[in-house]
Design an enzyme around this catalytic site. Structure first.
Site, PDB file in Angstrom:
ATOM      1  N   LYS A  10       0.844  -1.206   0.000  1.00 45.59           N
ATOM      2  CA  LYS A  10       0.000   0.000   0.000  1.00 45.59           C
ATOM      3  C   LYS A  10       0.870   1.244   0.000  1.00 45.59           C
ATOM      4  O   LYS A  10       2.052   1.193   0.369  1.00 45.59           O
ATOM      5  CB  LYS A  10      -0.920   0.042   1.229  1.00 45.59           C
ATOM      6  CG  LYS A  10      -0.216  -0.036   2.613  1.00 45.59           C
ATOM      7  CD  LYS A  10       0.317   1.256   3.169  1.00 45.59           C
ATOM      8  CE  LYS A  10       0.957   1.096   4.550  1.00 45.59           C
ATOM      9  NZ  LYS A  10       1.826   2.204   4.952  1.00 45.59           N
ATOM     10  N   ASP A 134      -1.739  -1.869  11.016  1.00 44.83           N
ATOM     11  CA  ASP A 134      -2.322  -1.726   9.682  1.00 44.83           C
ATOM     12  C   ASP A 134      -2.587  -3.058   8.980  1.00 44.83           C
ATOM     13  O   ASP A 134      -2.872  -3.090   7.786  1.00 44.83           O
ATOM     14  CB  ASP A 134      -1.496  -0.770   8.799  1.00 44.83           C
ATOM     15  CG  ASP A 134      -0.070  -1.261   8.581  1.00 44.83           C
ATOM     16  OD1 ASP A 134       0.256  -2.353   9.068  1.00 44.83           O
ATOM     17  OD2 ASP A 134       0.698  -0.550   7.917  1.00 44.83           O
TER      18      ASP A 134
HETATM   19  O1  C5P Z   1       1.126  -1.636  15.446  1.00 40.76           O
HETATM   20  P1  C5P Z   1       2.502  -1.682  14.892  1.00 40.76           P
HETATM   21  O2  C5P Z   1       3.321  -2.815  15.432  1.00 40.76           O
HETATM   22  O3  C5P Z   1       2.520  -1.654  13.396  1.00 40.76           O
HETATM   23  O4  C5P Z   1       3.202  -0.338  15.340  1.00 40.76           O
HETATM   24  C1  C5P Z   1       4.615  -0.168  15.338  1.00 40.76           C
HETATM   25  C2  C5P Z   1       4.971   1.057  16.155  1.00 40.76           C
HETATM   26  O5  C5P Z   1       4.558   2.236  15.484  1.00 40.76           O
HETATM   27  C3  C5P Z   1       4.315   1.133  17.511  1.00 40.76           C
HETATM   28  O6  C5P Z   1       5.068   0.456  18.462  1.00 40.76           O
HETATM   29  C4  C5P Z   1       4.294   2.628  17.780  1.00 40.76           C
HETATM   30  O7  C5P Z   1       5.556   3.083  18.191  1.00 40.76           O
HETATM   31  C5  C5P Z   1       4.060   3.205  16.406  1.00 40.76           C
HETATM   32  N1  C5P Z   1       2.637   3.482  16.095  1.00 40.76           N
HETATM   33  C6  C5P Z   1       1.989   4.520  16.720  1.00 40.76           C
HETATM   34  N2  C5P Z   1       0.681   4.801  16.417  1.00 40.76           N
HETATM   35  C7  C5P Z   1       0.015   4.077  15.490  1.00 40.76           C
HETATM   36  C8  C5P Z   1       0.663   3.000  14.832  1.00 40.76           C
HETATM   37  C9  C5P Z   1       1.981   2.726  15.157  1.00 40.76           C
HETATM   38  O8  C5P Z   1       2.568   5.219  17.576  1.00 40.76           O
HETATM   39  N3  C5P Z   1      -1.247   4.374  15.190  1.00 40.76           N
END
Ligand code: C5P
Length: 296
Positions: A10, A134
């Site tokens: 994406k 995501d």
């Molecule tokens: O959820 P995911 O593992 O993809 O997120 C990775 C990192 O990105 C999280 O640990 C956080 O630091 C940051 N993040 C965030 N807010 C979001 C998505 C991700 O702060 N909405």
């Protein structure tokens, strides 16, 4: 029998950060768009759960999002049979294109079909959200709005096809670092949210934070604009920068002129409609199994 799915990348056509939440995540309002760049996952029945990876150098151990998705699925549905999963990696890693999340979603879709679990896409969505913010988008494809952490997905009608140039710098961007850089910087200029009922502002609030860590990203966006792109954006937290061009020919000309400069690779791609995505990313139909029917 080998069964294959494509896991499409994406771009974030826009990404607004609305604030920081008590759980440490950031509240987002983002527009996801599938592009025609994919990994491939092959599934075979087996009594153990195993993963092998070809293409990019990434670990095939328990930290891989494919295996984390498989585990999350069997935690949800109870003990599952195994599977031999082969992942062919083509989407760059640490690139803001959601490659790992796309692979995780493809694992959920593929194993749901292989194991005949019959979970609906909404049910898979809650498993997806536990794997990453995501991942849920990649169960729907096409164009969709993501809110909350990015995991609340509202599928949107397709927009007209767009020709894009992707610029891949020779480094990745760790997402947590970019959010940390955002937290220690002044807030973007108000208003942070578009007036109700109007189209959301077209921007990526992570751009300035990422460009503070890697100033060369700003230069790459400028080079895309100079080559005729409108707009030129960072995807997600980077490192990929993409430009939207008026035609495929213009995109090819720009990619040729930018490819190889400063170790940056340029590639032309296009946006993918939900129908095109569905044909290549949704599972095979198993005779007598209800899973693929539930996914229609
Ligand atoms: O959820 P995911 O593992 O993809 O997120 C990775 C990192 O990105 C999280 O640990 C956080 O630091 C940051 N993040 C965030 N807010 C979001 C998505 C991700 O702060 N909405």
């Amino acid at each position: 029998m080998n069964r294959a799915l494509e896991a499409f990348a994406k771009v974030n056509r826009s990404l607004l950060v609305l604030g920081k939440r008590p759980d440490g995540f950031h509240e987002l309002d983002t527009l996801f768009q599938t592009i025609d760049l994919s990994d491939e996952l092959l599934f075979e029945e087996d009594d153990r759960l195993t993963l092998s990876v070809a293409g990019e150098e990434i670990p095939a151990d328990g930290t891989n999002l494919v295996l984390r998705a498989a585990r999350a699925l069997s935690e949800r549905t109870g003990p599952a049979p195994g599977a031999r999963i082969r992942l062919v990696k083509r989407i760059p890693v640490g690139a803001g294109l959601g490659g790992g999340s796309a692979d995780a979603a493809a694992a959920l879709l593929g194993l749901n079909a292989l194991w005949g679990l019959g979970l609906t896409r909404e049910e898979l969505g809650s498993v997806a959200a536990s794997v990453g913010s995501d991942v849920a988008f990649f169960l729907f494809g096409g164009r969709a709005r993501g809110t909350g952490r990015g995991e609340r997905i509202e599928p949107l009608p397709d927009a007209p096809d767009e020709s894009l140039v992707l610029l891949f710098p020779p480094f990745g961007m760790p997402t947590p670092d970019v959010y940390r850089s955002l937290d220690t910087s002044p807030l973007p200029v108000p208003p942070r949210r578009g007036p109700a009922g109007k189209a959301p502002p077209d921007r990526n609030d992570l751009e300035a934070a990422a460009e503070r860590l890697r100033p060369e990203l700003a230069a790459l966006r400028a080079s895309l604009r100079a080559a005729g792109a409108s707009p030129a954006r960072l995807s997600g937290s980077g490192s990929t920068v993409f430009g939207v061009f008026g035609s495929r020919e213009e995109a090819h000309r720009a990619a040729e002129s930018l490819d190889g400069r400063g170790g940056v690779r340029a590639a032309v791609t296009r946006t993918l409609s939900r129908a095109d995505w569905s044909r290549r990313a949704l599972p095979w139909r198993t005779e007598g199994a209800s899973a693929p029917e539930a996914l229609r």
